[in-house]
Scaffold this active site. Structure first.
Site, PDB file in Angstrom:
ATOM      1  N   ARG A 142      -5.045  -4.080  27.251  1.00  0.00           N
ATOM      2  CA  ARG A 142      -5.387  -4.000  25.460  1.00  0.00           C
ATOM      3  C   ARG A 142      -6.681  -3.767  25.122  1.00  0.00           C
ATOM      4  NH1 ARG A 142      -7.851  -9.214  25.205  1.00  0.00           N
ATOM      5  NH2 ARG A 142      -6.487 -10.219  26.065  1.00  0.00           N
ATOM      6  N   TYR A 171      -0.161   0.334  -1.897  1.00  0.00           N
ATOM      7  CA  TYR A 171       0.498   0.237  -1.092  1.00  0.00           C
ATOM      8  C   TYR A 171       0.899  -1.387  -1.285  1.00  0.00           C
ATOM      9  CZ  TYR A 171       3.345  -0.458   3.389  1.00  0.00           C
ATOM     10  OH  TYR A 171       4.368  -0.814   4.328  1.00  0.00           O
ATOM     11  N   ASP A 225      -7.380   4.675   2.156  1.00  0.00           N
ATOM     12  CA  ASP A 225      -5.924   4.612   2.713  1.00  0.00           C
ATOM     13  C   ASP A 225      -5.806   6.100   2.378  1.00  0.00           C
ATOM     14  OD1 ASP A 225      -3.609   5.083   3.023  1.00  0.00           O
ATOM     15  OD2 ASP A 225      -3.535   2.649   2.457  1.00  0.00           O
ATOM     16  N   LYS A 241       3.674   7.216   9.084  1.00  0.00           N
ATOM     17  CA  LYS A 241       4.097   7.984   8.261  1.00  0.00           C
ATOM     18  C   LYS A 241       3.909   9.409   8.903  1.00  0.00           C
ATOM     19  CE  LYS A 241       4.869   4.153   6.224  1.00  0.00           C
ATOM     20  NZ  LYS A 241       3.862   3.800   5.124  1.00  0.00           N
TER      21      LYS A 241
END
Ligand SMILES: *Cc1c(COP(=O)(O)O)cnc(C)c1O
Length: 379
Positions: A46, A98, A170, A195
């Site tokens: 983690r 978004y 972003d 993306k």
């Protein structure tokens, strides 16, 4: 190193024990220790994993940042950044955002006392007017989704600095191939690696790049504490995607330009949103701020009904009707009912997002086939 060389080599030295040229997928949750806390830099997956480290170094390299920090999704990365704020803090963001980011801000963070102003970020004065003593962050998305508006990162970041406000961008739509926000003065760049960076629509992931030590330390603490980490296989897939980022994105852009030009001259089309068109309101800014104009195109039909839009989208054969973007295949989507369905209709329409708007993510197929597909779908 220049950009294309970095997409192949940043953080990608051959693996030390075997010489494997490609970063291995370290599918392990834990690491052997010689004595308590005597280990080789990794204690629990983690907290860290060598495949993830390779991707984090790559992200930092591509964004000219000191730190790259990877997350299980783009929204997990955005969530982590907003969690560095405290109740009472204020964020200025764009009114063309978004949908998932809007949902996160308004449904998760407004209820716990972080406040948001959604303004037209193509107008710097609107951002300036929104600054208060509580403002801690300016959240920029450029080009925006789905209207492809362009905000002036350099001007907004320098305005923010004067008020001791951090700027986050972003950078998902542009990808670091086209735009490097830190070089323009922003403090943080974020990506949905789902993306363009992944580029093959086969993984979900997010990333943050920053040279701000406090932000980086805060995010590393969070990822260890809240656990929104990407698995090693996903990191590997994004690393593999990044190797062809430049060639994929450039070819998608070449196609997008042809598709946009065709749409502009199509009698059924009312308006085309593409920063590469001289008619685009921020065309000059896009030319200055980005290396090229991107491969996302949106348009509305003269018949401004949801039925007309639906009819086109259900007839395409090369363009697949699906959410997401930035893969090698071309996709068509209907923002009002799909990606932006969580934004109330009045709010959407105030920002110019009407029901007839259709969004294209242009892929790397042959442009003639893409144009023929749109032609037959409009008939
Ligand atoms: C997809 C997307 C996100 C969210 O990323 P996920 O990986 O889907 O969580 C954030 N911002 C933009 C601009 C996006 O397109």
């Amino acid at each position: 190193m220049k950009f294309n060389t970095k997409t192949i080599h940043a953080g990608q030295a051959p693996e030390a024990t075997t010489g494997a040229v490609m970063p291995p997928i370290f599918q392990t949750s834990t690491y052997a220790q010689k004595a308590p806390n005597d280990h080789q830099g990794y204690d629990y997956a983690r907290v860290g994993n060598p495949t993830r480290t390779a991707l984090e170094k790559m992200i930092a390299g591509l964004e000219n940042a000191d730190h790259g920090i990877c997350f299980s999704s783009g929204v997990a990365a955005i969530d982590a950044i907003i969690r560095t704020l405290s109740p009472g803090d204020h964020v200025i963001s764009s009114n063309d955002l978004y949908g998932g980011t809007y949902r996160l801000f308004t449904k998760m963070f407004e209820p716990v006392g972080i406040t948001f102003s959604f303004v037209d970020m193509t107008d710097n004065s609107k951002v300036k007017e929104a600054i208060t003593d509580q403002t801690k962050l300016i959240w920029i998305e450029t080009p925006t989704n789905p209207l492809l508006r362009v905000a002036d990162i350099e001007t907004l970041a320098s305005m923010a600095k004067k008020h001791n406000i951090l700027t986050a961008v972003d950078n998902t739509f542009a990808s670091p191939y086209l735009q490097q926000p830190l070089d323009l003065g922003a403090d943080i760049a974020i990506h949905s690696t789902t993306k363009y960076l992944g580029g093959h629509s086969d993984t979900i992931g997010g990333a943050v790049a920053t040279s701000n030590e406090d932000v980086a330390e805060g995010l590393r603490f969070q990822i260890k504490t809240t656990g929104a980490v990407p698995g090693p296989m996903d990191c590997y897939l994004v690393l593999r995607g990044i190797k062809t980022l430049s060639v994929r994105v450039q070819r998608s852009i070449d196609n997008a330009k042809k598709v946009a030009d065709w749409l502009v001259n199509c009698p059924d089309v009312a308006h085309v949103h593409y920063p590469g068109l001289e008619s685009h309101p921020q065309h000059k800014l896009a030319a200055k701020q980005m290396k090229d104009f991107g491969a996302m195109v949106s348009f509305s039909l003269k018949d401004d009904s949801i039925e007309a839009a639906n009819s086109l989208m259900s007839k395409t054969k090369v363009f697949t009707l699906a959410e997401s973007l930035g893969g090698v295949e071309s996709l068509v989507s209907h923002p009002a009912s799909m990606t932006h369905g969580s934004i109330p209709k009045e709010v959407r329409e105030k920002a110019g997002l009407f029901d007839s708007l259709i969004r294209l993510s242009v892929g790397i197929e042959d442009a003639d086939d893409l144009i023929d597909d749109l032609k037959q779908s409009l008939n």
